[in-house]
Design a protein around this motif. Sequence first.
Motif, short mmCIF file in Angstrom:
data_model
loop_
_atom_site.label_atom_id
_atom_site.label_comp_id
_atom_site.label_asym_id
_atom_site.label_seq_id
_atom_site.Cartn_x
_atom_site.Cartn_y
_atom_site.Cartn_z
N GLU B 75 -64.95 100.44 10.29
CA GLU B 75 -64.12 100.11 11.44
C GLU B 75 -62.77 99.54 11.00
N GLU B 76 -62.83 98.61 10.06
CA GLU B 76 -61.61 97.93 9.62
C GLU B 76 -60.66 98.87 8.90
N TRP B 77 -61.23 99.77 8.13
CA TRP B 77 -60.39 100.66 7.32
C TRP B 77 -60.16 102.03 7.96
N GLY B 78 -60.72 102.24 9.12
CA GLY B 78 -60.50 103.52 9.80
C GLY B 78 -61.17 104.69 9.10
N LEU B 79 -62.36 104.46 8.59
CA LEU B 79 -63.07 105.52 7.86
C LEU B 79 -64.24 106.03 8.70
N THR B 80 -64.62 107.24 8.44
CA THR B 80 -65.81 107.79 9.08
C THR B 80 -66.99 107.68 8.11
N ALA B 81 -68.17 107.96 8.62
CA ALA B 81 -69.36 107.88 7.77
C ALA B 81 -69.23 108.84 6.59
N GLU B 82 -68.56 109.96 6.82
CA GLU B 82 -68.44 110.96 5.75
C GLU B 82 -67.51 110.49 4.63
N ASP B 83 -66.71 109.49 4.88
CA ASP B 83 -65.76 109.03 3.85
C ASP B 83 -66.44 108.19 2.77
N LEU B 84 -67.60 107.65 3.10
CA LEU B 84 -68.31 106.82 2.12
C LEU B 84 -69.48 107.61 1.53
N ARG B 145 -63.62 110.44 -0.80
CA ARG B 145 -62.45 111.34 -0.76
C ARG B 145 -61.17 110.53 -0.90
N GLU B 146 -60.08 111.21 -1.14
CA GLU B 146 -58.78 110.55 -1.19
C GLU B 146 -58.36 110.17 0.24
N VAL B 147 -57.86 108.96 0.42
CA VAL B 147 -57.35 108.55 1.73
C VAL B 147 -55.83 108.68 1.68
N GLU B 148 -55.31 109.58 2.47
CA GLU B 148 -53.88 109.90 2.37
C GLU B 148 -52.99 108.73 2.81
N GLU B 149 -53.33 108.13 3.95
CA GLU B 149 -52.50 107.04 4.45
C GLU B 149 -53.39 105.82 4.74
N PRO B 150 -53.56 104.98 3.75
CA PRO B 150 -54.43 103.81 3.94
C PRO B 150 -53.95 102.96 5.11
N THR B 151 -54.89 102.51 5.91
CA THR B 151 -54.52 101.70 7.07
C THR B 151 -54.14 100.27 6.66
N ILE B 152 -54.62 99.85 5.52
CA ILE B 152 -54.28 98.53 4.99
C ILE B 152 -53.66 98.75 3.62
N GLU B 153 -52.66 98.00 3.29
CA GLU B 153 -51.89 98.28 2.07
C GLU B 153 -52.77 98.32 0.82
N TRP B 154 -53.66 97.34 0.69
CA TRP B 154 -54.41 97.25 -0.56
C TRP B 154 -55.76 97.95 -0.54
N MET B 155 -56.10 98.56 0.56
CA MET B 155 -57.44 99.14 0.63
C MET B 155 -57.60 100.29 -0.38
N PRO B 156 -58.79 100.47 -0.88
CA PRO B 156 -59.00 101.54 -1.84
C PRO B 156 -58.69 102.89 -1.20
N SER B 157 -58.05 103.73 -1.96
CA SER B 157 -57.66 105.01 -1.37
C SER B 157 -58.05 106.20 -2.25
N HIS B 158 -58.47 105.93 -3.46
CA HIS B 158 -58.76 107.07 -4.35
C HIS B 158 -60.23 107.43 -4.36
N LYS B 159 -60.45 108.70 -4.45
CA LYS B 159 -61.82 109.21 -4.54
C LYS B 159 -62.55 108.54 -5.71
#
Lengths: 251, 336
Positions: B75-84, B145-159
């Motif tokens: 919820e906080e990072w704007g990810l779906t179940a498939e992203d994890l 997966r790679e997160v193209e536009e992280p919703t939070i600056e420091w959040m992990p974004s790389h696969k």
Amino acid sequence: MSKLDALKPGEYPVVTMSAGKEYLDERRAVWVPGSSPVEMAGTDESRIQTRVGDGNYDPTAVAQLVSNLQALASEFPANVSAVQDSRNLFDLEAAKQTYEGLRGLPLAVLLDKDFWRYLTLHELFSIVIWRMPYNEKKEEGWRSNFGVGSNWPRCYPYKSFLRGQLIATVQERGYPWVDQSDVDFYDSHLFSSRNGLIPSVASALNTIRQDFTKSRALQPYVTTAVRYRATHATELLDPAEAEGVLRRYST
Amino acid sequence: MPEPTTTTVTSHKSRTVSPYSFPSGVTKCLEETQLLVGEERLNDGELLTLDTGVLKDAPKLSVRLARSPIASIQEEWGLTAEDLSLAVLVEAPFLNLLDVELLKWPDPSATGEVVVFTDYQLPDWVQQAAGRTKVGVSALLILGREVEEPTIEWMPSHKGAILAEWSTALGVPSLVHWFTPMPLTAAARERLSKRSKCPIAEGVTLYVRCDGLLEQKSLEQALEVYIDEDLAQIIHAASPTAAVKAIESQIIFQVLSEMLDSMRDDAANAEELHPDSAGRPLLELLAKETDQTPEQVFEYLKVRGSSAEILALRSHLQALAGTTASAISAVRKGDS
């Protein structure tokens, strides 16, 4: 009957650490520097014990490996250890042959350091001492090549096996790979770090290595690979993804 | 929210070391998130655990994952179940054996506090390798997966970014794999007698030479263990029966008991077993026998054997070692 000829099903030969230390001293004492690696096959079996493991040990696989490595050694100059290109080329080819020769042995045998000591001190002693001549000033390091020093990963046949295994694994997966014969690439950049355990990362480092004439230039990429692994499961990246990461964070 | 870490590098430029910085941020975030408490094998504060008990009986593994913090992260990072993704890594570094697999999320519509993954089949080599070498098992919650536009600056974004990790080691080799008893033959008796300047009589069935645990890097370098020739032959030739295993263990207890005796006479000998030396495995064995830490046992040993704890330990070890004679008898008779 020879102890080795009388192996029962499931048994395999071993030389323990303490017996190995004495065996190495004995064999070195009668080794004539400059001898051919085919002249000093082991005959004394008093240091050898047998152990029971899962699966059947095949002594003919070891005999074939010894024969193959002796034939390989005969293609190289007698002073192979003094010529960098020659020793690097020998090491590369010996690695492939060692892995191919031993890959079929039971896992219990390959996981036993005492088996590797048997292989090194009894079967391959002449090859190893020809490749790694006695060095009085660095005796402890020299003994490690025979599996009885303080640095186990330097045990020459064991190290060769892992190197050959990595090359085979990368190639069997169809990952990019060009044989590198420089020792530092394997010893310093792959096996002294976790990079040798991850085929995709090893393949990526191999690709980047080709940009340089000396392996020393690869060090920043190696450092990145180790640090990146602390926070990312690089095992799940394909070689292209791993290469992209290493280039992005190393420049 | 945690700030990204900044560090100064030797080129005198200041740079953000992302992606190396975010794990601490993620860890902190996870700590602050509501974590599951007490459900089955998940303890307070645990996000992820892995059931290794099944390894003994079946080559399968189950991983348990707390659902609520995962939902918070999504919820906080704007990810779906498939992203994890949940990955399992199994490795035996001695032979560079490695198995990596992404596990399928069980029934995404299911509810409940714990997600249980049970579909991972361990590779065949695990059961052969466990007990002979260290086998590491890790369960990793990662970004799939790679997160193209992280919703939070420091959040992990790389696969592959690791959000949570649980690791354990299987099959740490037993002490008997670290020093194999050698046969005490007539020649060995003569050689050892000369070396120790003390005759080793025919009746001696066990001879141990300790060559400086402090100076050596491993037990097998520091200890030479010899046992009666006939007995050695039986042990090496036989299948690892219960009786053989028992005698191997008792040899170790006898070695330890004798070492303790030598420490009673000279406290300096205790330093040989310093936790940072090659003697640590022996300390660990003693610790296991007494429900202490290796460091605590070492402290006891330094008290010249006068403390109640060390007296109890010595008594316990002597009792264990005292059964060696019956174990030898059982092995010679071929009992299992």
